[in-house]
Structure formats: C-alpha cells, structure tokens
Design a protein around this motif. Structure first.
Motif, PDB file in Angstrom:
ATOM      1  N   LEU A 127      13.235  11.047  -2.301  1.00 49.68           N
ATOM      2  CA  LEU A 127      14.096  12.206  -2.087  1.00 49.68           C
ATOM      3  C   LEU A 127      13.294  13.463  -1.788  1.00 49.68           C
ATOM      4  CD1 LEU A 127      16.842  11.621  -4.807  1.00 49.68           C
ATOM      5  CD2 LEU A 127      16.995  11.246  -2.339  1.00 49.68           C
ATOM      6  N   ASN A 128      12.038  13.506  -2.236  1.00 51.61           N
ATOM      7  CA  ASN A 128      11.151  14.630  -1.894  1.00 51.61           C
ATOM      8  C   ASN A 128       9.964  14.089  -1.098  1.00 51.61           C
ATOM      9  OD1 ASN A 128       9.937  13.259  -4.002  1.00 51.61           O
ATOM     10  ND2 ASN A 128       9.229  15.103  -5.057  1.00 51.61           N
ATOM     11  N   TRP A 129      10.251  13.471   0.042  1.00 50.95           N
ATOM     12  CA  TRP A 129       9.224  12.766   0.807  1.00 50.95           C
ATOM     13  C   TRP A 129       8.031  13.663   1.137  1.00 50.95           C
ATOM     14  CZ3 TRP A 129       6.927  13.626   5.497  1.00 50.95           C
ATOM     15  CH2 TRP A 129       6.072  12.595   5.952  1.00 50.95           C
ATOM     16  N   GLU A 130       8.254  14.890   1.565  1.00 51.68           N
ATOM     17  CA  GLU A 130       7.147  15.763   1.968  1.00 51.68           C
ATOM     18  C   GLU A 130       6.175  15.987   0.814  1.00 51.68           C
ATOM     19  OE1 GLU A 130       4.812  17.889   4.544  1.00 51.68           O
ATOM     20  OE2 GLU A 130       6.705  16.946   5.124  1.00 51.68           O
ATOM     21  N   GLN A 131       6.710  16.219  -0.391  1.00 47.32           N
ATOM     22  CA  GLN A 131       5.848  16.412  -1.555  1.00 47.32           C
ATOM     23  C   GLN A 131       5.076  15.139  -1.874  1.00 47.32           C
ATOM     24  OE1 GLN A 131       5.365  19.350  -3.504  1.00 47.32           O
ATOM     25  NE2 GLN A 131       3.653  18.065  -4.163  1.00 47.32           N
ATOM     26  N   GLN A 132       5.746  14.004  -1.830  1.00 45.54           N
ATOM     27  CA  GLN A 132       5.078  12.742  -2.096  1.00 45.54           C
ATOM     28  C   GLN A 132       3.978  12.467  -1.077  1.00 45.54           C
ATOM     29  OE1 GLN A 132       5.452  10.854  -4.845  1.00 45.54           O
ATOM     30  NE2 GLN A 132       6.758  12.560  -5.464  1.00 45.54           N
ATOM     31  N   ALA A 133       4.272  12.763   0.197  1.00 45.01           N
ATOM     32  CA  ALA A 133       3.288  12.524   1.250  1.00 45.01           C
ATOM     33  C   ALA A 133       2.044  13.390   1.030  1.00 45.01           C
ATOM     34  CB  ALA A 133       3.914  12.812   2.611  1.00 45.01           C
ATOM     35  N   ARG A 134       2.251  14.670   0.721  1.00 45.10           N
ATOM     36  CA  ARG A 134       1.109  15.560   0.464  1.00 45.10           C
ATOM     37  C   ARG A 134       0.288  15.074  -0.718  1.00 45.10           C
ATOM     38  NH1 ARG A 134       4.848  19.835   1.304  1.00 45.10           N
ATOM     39  NH2 ARG A 134       4.943  20.192  -0.945  1.00 45.10           N
ATOM     40  N   ASP A 135       0.986  14.681  -1.795  1.00 48.95           N
ATOM     41  CA  ASP A 135       0.283  14.242  -3.000  1.00 48.95           C
ATOM     42  C   ASP A 135      -0.521  12.968  -2.753  1.00 48.95           C
ATOM     43  OD1 ASP A 135       1.327  16.373  -4.374  1.00 48.95           O
ATOM     44  OD2 ASP A 135       2.817  15.217  -5.489  1.00 48.95           O
ATOM     45  N   LEU A 136       0.047  12.025  -2.007  1.00 49.01           N
ATOM     46  CA  LEU A 136      -0.641  10.768  -1.749  1.00 49.01           C
ATOM     47  C   LEU A 136      -1.914  10.989  -0.925  1.00 49.01           C
ATOM     48  CD1 LEU A 136       2.380   8.407  -1.034  1.00 49.01           C
ATOM     49  CD2 LEU A 136       0.705   8.126  -2.874  1.00 49.01           C
ATOM     50  N   VAL A 137      -1.843  11.850   0.077  1.00 53.54           N
ATOM     51  CA  VAL A 137      -3.012  12.108   0.918  1.00 53.54           C
ATOM     52  C   VAL A 137      -4.104  12.797   0.106  1.00 53.54           C
ATOM     53  CG1 VAL A 137      -3.871  13.359   2.929  1.00 53.54           C
ATOM     54  CG2 VAL A 137      -1.693  12.131   3.056  1.00 53.54           C
ATOM     55  N   ALA A 138      -3.713  13.808  -0.681  1.00 53.69           N
ATOM     56  CA  ALA A 138      -4.697  14.497  -1.518  1.00 53.69           C
ATOM     57  C   ALA A 138      -5.294  13.548  -2.546  1.00 53.69           C
ATOM     58  CB  ALA A 138      -4.048  15.694  -2.211  1.00 53.69           C
ATOM     59  N   HIS A 139      -4.482  12.626  -3.052  1.00 55.65           N
ATOM     60  CA  HIS A 139      -4.958  11.647  -4.038  1.00 55.65           C
ATOM     61  C   HIS A 139      -5.969  10.694  -3.406  1.00 55.65           C
ATOM     62  CE1 HIS A 139      -4.652   9.450  -7.806  1.00 55.65           C
ATOM     63  NE2 HIS A 139      -4.521   8.317  -7.131  1.00 55.65           N
ATOM     64  N   LEU A 140      -5.710  10.257  -2.172  1.00 54.30           N
ATOM     65  CA  LEU A 140      -6.671   9.391  -1.487  1.00 54.30           C
ATOM     66  C   LEU A 140      -7.994  10.114  -1.288  1.00 54.30           C
ATOM     67  CD1 LEU A 140      -7.296   6.710  -0.026  1.00 54.30           C
ATOM     68  CD2 LEU A 140      -6.507   7.802   2.085  1.00 54.30           C
ATOM     69  N   ASN A 175       0.859  -1.179   0.000  1.00 52.91           N
ATOM     70  CA  ASN A 175       0.000   0.000   0.000  1.00 52.91           C
ATOM     71  C   ASN A 175       0.897   1.230   0.000  1.00 52.91           C
ATOM     72  OD1 ASN A 175      -1.418   2.268   1.722  1.00 52.91           O
ATOM     73  ND2 ASN A 175      -3.042   1.077   0.780  1.00 52.91           N
ATOM     74  N   ALA A 176       0.652   2.144  -0.949  1.00 53.69           N
ATOM     75  CA  ALA A 176       1.530   3.308  -1.108  1.00 53.69           C
ATOM     76  C   ALA A 176       1.503   4.222   0.111  1.00 53.69           C
ATOM     77  CB  ALA A 176       1.116   4.084  -2.355  1.00 53.69           C
ATOM     78  N   LEU A 177       0.357   4.338   0.768  1.00 50.96           N
ATOM     79  CA  LEU A 177       0.256   5.207   1.946  1.00 50.96           C
ATOM     80  C   LEU A 177       0.943   4.595   3.161  1.00 50.96           C
ATOM     81  CD1 LEU A 177      -3.374   6.274   1.276  1.00 50.96           C
ATOM     82  CD2 LEU A 177      -1.564   7.926   1.758  1.00 50.96           C
ATOM     83  N   ARG A 178       0.775   3.305   3.349  1.00 46.22           N
ATOM     84  CA  ARG A 178       1.452   2.654   4.478  1.00 46.22           C
ATOM     85  C   ARG A 178       2.964   2.750   4.311  1.00 46.22           C
ATOM     86  NH1 ARG A 178      -2.153  -0.075   7.632  1.00 46.22           N
ATOM     87  NH2 ARG A 178      -4.145  -0.664   6.672  1.00 46.22           N
TER      88      ARG A 178
END
Length: 285
Positions: A164-177, A148-151
């Motif tokens: 390498l850009n974890w914060e951006q990826q984290a924001r994008d994944l949450v908004a995508h969910l 699971n991408a979020l886990r």
C-alpha cells in the motif's frame, strides 16, 4: 557495484540530493538540483579543485578528516558514513565469501519453518528469501510467490497494489541493499542483480542513483492481499549468528482490528491451526 569510480559516484549522488536548505545556504537560481561542487568544498573546508578531483576519481586517498567533513556536509547516517570510508579506502566489507550467506544452519531453518505465530523468513545479502515459514509463503502467494524482495518490488507489476506504500518500500529496499551489500565489488551475484533490476525498472535506476545507504532493523508494512484484504505487519530484523549478510525477519500484525482479522485469515490460508501464544496478547488502547 557501480562504475569504475564508486567514490566519485557516491559523492556526486549525495551532492545532488542535498539541498541548500539542509546545509543552511541561501537559495539561489541553479540549473541542477542539489549543491554545487564549490559549495560542498566550502562547507567541507577543502579547495574546490581538490573536491573536483575526488568526484572525478583523480584523488584516491582522502584523509579521515576530509571524509568526516564530507559526511557532515551530506548529513550521512552511521552506515552511509562507514560506506563512504569503505569506498575511499577500498576496504572489503565484513562478510563471508561469496555464496556464504546462502548456507543456513539447520537449527535456524527448523526454527523458521516451525514458527506458526508470525510471518518469518530469512534474507541473504541479495535479499533472496532463503527460508520461510508457511505464513510467509501464504503472504507472498498473492503475488505469485517471492524469491527475491527486490525483484518482487520492481519487476512484478502486482507489487504496486500489494504494497500500500510501494514508494516507501521501494526506497527502503534499495537503501537496505546498499547497506547490507557493502561496496559490492566482492559479490558478482549482487552485481548481476543490480544489472537485471536496472535493465528492467526505471524506478530502480532512479532510486539506485540516489545512493541512499540505510539498513532496516524494524519497519511497518501495509499490504493489500488478494485473498484476505488489507493488513499491516510490524517487522523486526535480526542478524543471524555471525553472518553479516543473513537476516531473520519476523512480522506480527499491527494491533488494530482490521490487521488482526486479516492475520487470522492468513493463518487459515497457511493451514496454521490453533491460537497464538498466550504472551502475544495485544495492548488495549
């Protein structure tokens, strides 16, 4: 997906992350970030009392005009504006019954598993990886696998080095969910995922509280893979057939020498032999 007053929670979250600079109001000293309720009401051309009732859940049938005005105030994108309308009118999201997004057509699975020139996988509405090719398996092997991408992003401590850009990826994944999961009240598995992530990650709780709603149709992701080094993959995301919650994700290396070399190493790691298709040449310059 949240509490008993999802419309109010959405409005409050967007009010708190909308600044006076964004809406053209003068800066003033204030105790809390974002806009005040009376400022939102003024900008949306409704009474302050009416807007307060909306946030508190005591007004449950706002007109289309009011919703459109609020979407303008909070500068919502198309998906977030549609989400606002869904919350206000309690419309069910346009996707199949619970569990439907786990059933992958055999032809799609054969295509994914046989793809040998791009990192390829399929996500469902909960961002579970329900199919992947050898290149995707090799990519995520560096973090112990990925179901699971979020886990992975929020509960695996290696993720902050992997992305390498974890914060951006984290924001994008949450908004995508938020976007792909719809209002979420029809899927207990999405609800359970959110509860697990909220219990295990303060970062997820912070980002979830922002109530960003934005799906990803393409993106670039820079990685640091433990066995092959740094590499950037450029992804395109496609809806699979008529299933609203099922998406095919295809990633190819950025056309720079470092990513190209790392991708070739990933292919060797995955046991993919031969060269990439002739149409896959990179542009010069």
């Amino acid at each position: 997906m949240d509490g008993k007053n999802p419309l109010g929670e959405f409005l409050r979250a967007r009010r708190e992350v909308t600044t006076v600079d964004q809406v053209g109001l003068p800066r003033t000293r204030r105790r809390t970030p974002g806009l005040r309720r009376d400022e939102v009401a003024m900008l949306a051309d409704v009474s302050t009392d009416y807007y307060i009732r909306l946030e508190q859940g005591r007004e449950r049938n706002p007109s289309v005009r009011v919703l459109e005005a609020l979407a303008r105030v909070f500068q919502l994108g198309p998906e977030a504006a549609e989400h606002l309308h869904d919350l206000a009118h309690r419309r069910g999201p346009d996707h199949e019954p619970v569990g439907g997004t786990d059933r992958l057509r055999p032809a799609v699975r054969r295509f994914v598993e046989g793809c040998d020139h791009a990192v390829t996988f399929v996500l469902n509405r909960r961002l579970d990886l329900i199919a992947r090719n050898p290149l995707a398996t090799a990519l995520y092997r560096g973090v112990g696998g990925c179901d699971n991408a979020l886990r992975l992003a929020f509960l695996n401590p290696v993720a902050r080095e992997f992305y390498l850009n974890w914060e951006q990826q984290a924001r994008d994944l949450v908004a995508h969910l938020r976007a792909i999961g719809g209002t979420g009240h029809a899927d207990p598995f999405v609800l359970e995922l959110v509860k697990d992530l909220s219990r295990g990650s303060e970062a997820f709780r912070r980002l979830w509280a922002r109530y960003d709603v934005r799906s990803r149709t393409y993106r670039s992701v820079p990685y640091r893979h433990g066995e092959i080094g740094e590499m950037t993959l450029n992804y395109e995301v496609f809806r699979v057939g008529g299933l609203a919650g099922q998406q095919l994700v295809v990633g190819q290396p950025d056309p720079d020498a470092t990513s190209e070399r790392a991708f070739d190493a990933l292919r060797r790691l995955a046991g993919v032999e031969g060269t990439r298709p002739a149409g896959d040449e990179r542009r010069e310059g």
